[in-house]
Design a protein around this motif. Structure first.
Motif, PDB file in Angstrom:
ATOM      1  N   GLN A 142       0.859  -1.183   0.042  1.00 46.30           N
ATOM      2  CA  GLN A 142      -0.052   0.039  -0.156  1.00 46.30           C
ATOM      3  C   GLN A 142       0.904   1.172  -0.009  1.00 46.30           C
ATOM      4  OE1 GLN A 142      -0.998  -0.525   4.579  1.00 46.30           O
ATOM      5  NE2 GLN A 142      -2.118   1.092   3.650  1.00 46.30           N
ATOM      6  N   VAL A 143       0.265   2.433  -0.361  1.00 44.29           N
ATOM      7  CA  VAL A 143       0.891   3.622  -0.480  1.00 44.29           C
ATOM      8  C   VAL A 143       0.511   4.267   0.855  1.00 44.29           C
ATOM      9  CG1 VAL A 143       1.240   6.002  -1.706  1.00 44.29           C
ATOM     10  CG2 VAL A 143       0.782   3.573  -3.074  1.00 44.29           C
ATOM     11  N   HIS A 144       1.631   5.184   1.483  1.00 42.80           N
ATOM     12  CA  HIS A 144       1.213   5.795   2.590  1.00 42.80           C
ATOM     13  C   HIS A 144       2.248   6.826   2.892  1.00 42.80           C
ATOM     14  CE1 HIS A 144       4.994   4.011   4.436  1.00 42.80           C
ATOM     15  NE2 HIS A 144       4.796   3.172   3.898  1.00 42.80           N
ATOM     16  N   SER A 149     -13.904  -8.082  -6.746  1.00 44.98           N
ATOM     17  CA  SER A 149     -12.487  -8.847  -6.154  1.00 44.98           C
ATOM     18  C   SER A 149     -11.601  -8.669  -7.644  1.00 44.98           C
ATOM     19  CB  SER A 149     -12.652 -10.063  -5.946  1.00 44.98           C
ATOM     20  OG  SER A 149     -11.604 -10.705  -5.488  1.00 44.98           O
ATOM     21  N   ALA A 150     -12.332  -9.067  -8.640  1.00 42.90           N
ATOM     22  CA  ALA A 150     -11.697  -9.351 -10.041  1.00 42.90           C
ATOM     23  C   ALA A 150     -11.082  -7.718 -10.364  1.00 42.90           C
ATOM     24  CB  ALA A 150     -12.365  -9.850 -10.971  1.00 42.90           C
ATOM     25  N   VAL A 151     -12.001  -6.723 -10.044  1.00 41.69           N
ATOM     26  CA  VAL A 151     -11.431  -5.369 -10.496  1.00 41.69           C
ATOM     27  C   VAL A 151     -10.555  -5.044  -9.606  1.00 41.69           C
ATOM     28  CG1 VAL A 151     -12.227  -3.140 -10.504  1.00 41.69           C
ATOM     29  CG2 VAL A 151     -13.602  -4.809 -11.416  1.00 41.69           C
ATOM     30  N   ALA A 152     -10.518  -5.308  -8.186  1.00 38.04           N
ATOM     31  CA  ALA A 152      -9.475  -4.787  -7.410  1.00 38.04           C
ATOM     32  C   ALA A 152      -7.989  -5.482  -7.770  1.00 38.04           C
ATOM     33  CB  ALA A 152     -10.014  -5.378  -6.046  1.00 38.04           C
ATOM     34  N   ARG A 153      -8.276  -6.706  -8.260  1.00 37.39           N
ATOM     35  CA  ARG A 153      -6.913  -7.581  -8.521  1.00 37.39           C
ATOM     36  C   ARG A 153      -6.242  -6.794  -9.675  1.00 37.39           C
ATOM     37  NH1 ARG A 153      -6.291 -12.148  -5.615  1.00 37.39           N
ATOM     38  NH2 ARG A 153      -8.373 -12.818  -4.784  1.00 37.39           N
ATOM     39  N   SER A 154      -6.978  -6.158 -10.691  1.00 39.67           N
ATOM     40  CA  SER A 154      -6.428  -5.607 -11.805  1.00 39.67           C
ATOM     41  C   SER A 154      -5.924  -4.085 -11.565  1.00 39.67           C
ATOM     42  CB  SER A 154      -7.738  -5.441 -13.002  1.00 39.67           C
ATOM     43  OG  SER A 154      -8.639  -4.509 -12.645  1.00 39.67           O
ATOM     44  N   ILE A 155      -6.247  -3.724 -10.662  1.00 42.70           N
ATOM     45  CA  ILE A 155      -5.938  -2.169 -10.121  1.00 42.70           C
ATOM     46  C   ILE A 155      -4.467  -2.102  -9.671  1.00 42.70           C
ATOM     47  CG2 ILE A 155      -6.113  -0.022  -9.094  1.00 42.70           C
ATOM     48  CD1 ILE A 155      -9.188  -0.745  -9.098  1.00 42.70           C
ATOM     49  N   PHE A 175      -1.423  -1.526  -7.465  1.00 42.90           N
ATOM     50  CA  PHE A 175      -1.716  -1.318  -5.824  1.00 42.90           C
ATOM     51  C   PHE A 175      -1.429   0.025  -5.381  1.00 42.90           C
ATOM     52  CE2 PHE A 175       2.960  -1.372  -5.683  1.00 42.90           C
ATOM     53  CZ  PHE A 175       3.213  -0.626  -4.633  1.00 42.90           C
ATOM     54  N   LYS A 176      -0.673   0.796  -6.266  1.00 41.94           N
ATOM     55  CA  LYS A 176      -0.825   2.214  -5.797  1.00 41.94           C
ATOM     56  C   LYS A 176      -1.917   3.033  -6.211  1.00 41.94           C
ATOM     57  CE  LYS A 176       4.399   2.929  -6.257  1.00 41.94           C
ATOM     58  NZ  LYS A 176       5.526   3.607  -6.692  1.00 41.94           N
ATOM     59  N   ASP A 177      -2.648   2.639  -6.998  1.00 43.23           N
ATOM     60  CA  ASP A 177      -4.109   3.202  -7.642  1.00 43.23           C
ATOM     61  C   ASP A 177      -5.192   2.615  -7.008  1.00 43.23           C
ATOM     62  OD1 ASP A 177      -2.264   4.741  -9.056  1.00 43.23           O
ATOM     63  OD2 ASP A 177      -2.368   3.504 -10.750  1.00 43.23           O
TER      64      ASP A 177
END
Length: 246
Positions: free
Chosen positions: A112-114, A153-159, A161-163
């Motif tokens: 994750q970005v922080h 879930s599928a959409v989340a995996r396609s993004i 991680f920074k976005d």
């Protein structure tokens, strides 16, 4: 001495840590340094990985060979525990179990970005492990259908991680009915599950139960001082002498 490496996964770690010494996310050399300074129990939650060398498996093995208890969970700690548990590292929590069992294989699932520590490690993206835990919880509460959850879930995996945020998740979810977007968005915000945090808190509980003393290791393997290891030790020693060690 008990030492914990943690950052954005548990921003309030110092308030919860008791007698555990809290440092920021672990990078290469930190575990070695902790062993050299006399640590008996080392916990790893967060670790640097993109702009610095990550904590090395070899230094974890070094710690274990010295009788140090090494525990990992939630983020980098879960990854290293899954990779090193056969050598004696202790893994804690659901995320560790998923990596250990091969349910998860991608390191970026916990990334994750922080923001910096000065801003309280402010989270700027949503790690996939938290997204999946949240979707599962919403299905259990019958707020999401299994079809909606599978799509999200599928959409989340396609993004990347920074976005990945709750907003970007819904923006990319083209199969969600327009009438469902508002209630789903509200549910995601209100009922979000922070699995990383839950696992990190569990690790603190486990660490508190260990005696602050090194054991006499009974290992079925022997630590090998390779050329790369000796080079790392040499560089670390030079850094300590010159005062360049963070």
């Amino acid at each position: 001495m008990k030492i914990l490496y943690v950052g954005p996964t548990l921003p309030d770690a110092r308030e919860r840590a008791g007698d555990i010494i809290v440092h920021g996310p672990a990078i290469q050399g930190d575990v070695f340094q902790a062993v050299e300074e006399g640590a008996a129990v080392i916990g790893i939650i967060d670790g640097g990985f993109e702009y610095t060398a990550p904590v090395w498996h070899k230094e974890i093995l070094y710690a274990l060979s010295a009788g140090v208890t090494v525990v990992g969970a939630a983020s980098m700690g879960a990854l290293r525990a899954a990779e090193c548990h056969l050598f004696g590292m202790i893994g804690v929590g659901k995320i560790f179990q998923e990596y250990r069992d091969g349910i998860r294989v991608d390191d970026s699932d916990v990334a994750q970005v922080h923001g910096p520590e000065e801003l309280g490690w402010l989270s700027l993206s949503e790690p996939l492990v938290n997204v999946c835990a949240t979707l599962d919880a919403l299905v259990d509460r019958q707020i999401l259908s299994s079809g909606e959850a599978d799509h999200l879930s599928a959409v989340a995996r396609s993004i990347f991680f920074k976005d990945r945020t709750w907003r970007s998740l819904l923006e990319h979810a083209d199969l969600i009915d327009e009438n469902r977007r508002s209630p789903i968005a509200a549910a995601l915000q209100r009922l979000a599950v922070n699995q990383k945090r839950a696992d990190a808190i569990e690790l603190l509980t486990v660490m508190s139960q260990f005696a602050d003393i090194r054991s006499i290791p009974e290992l079925e393997w022997q630590f090998q001082r390779t050329t790369l290891w000796n080079e790392m030790v040499k560089q670390h020693s030079v850094a300590r002498v010159t005062g360049n060690l963070s």
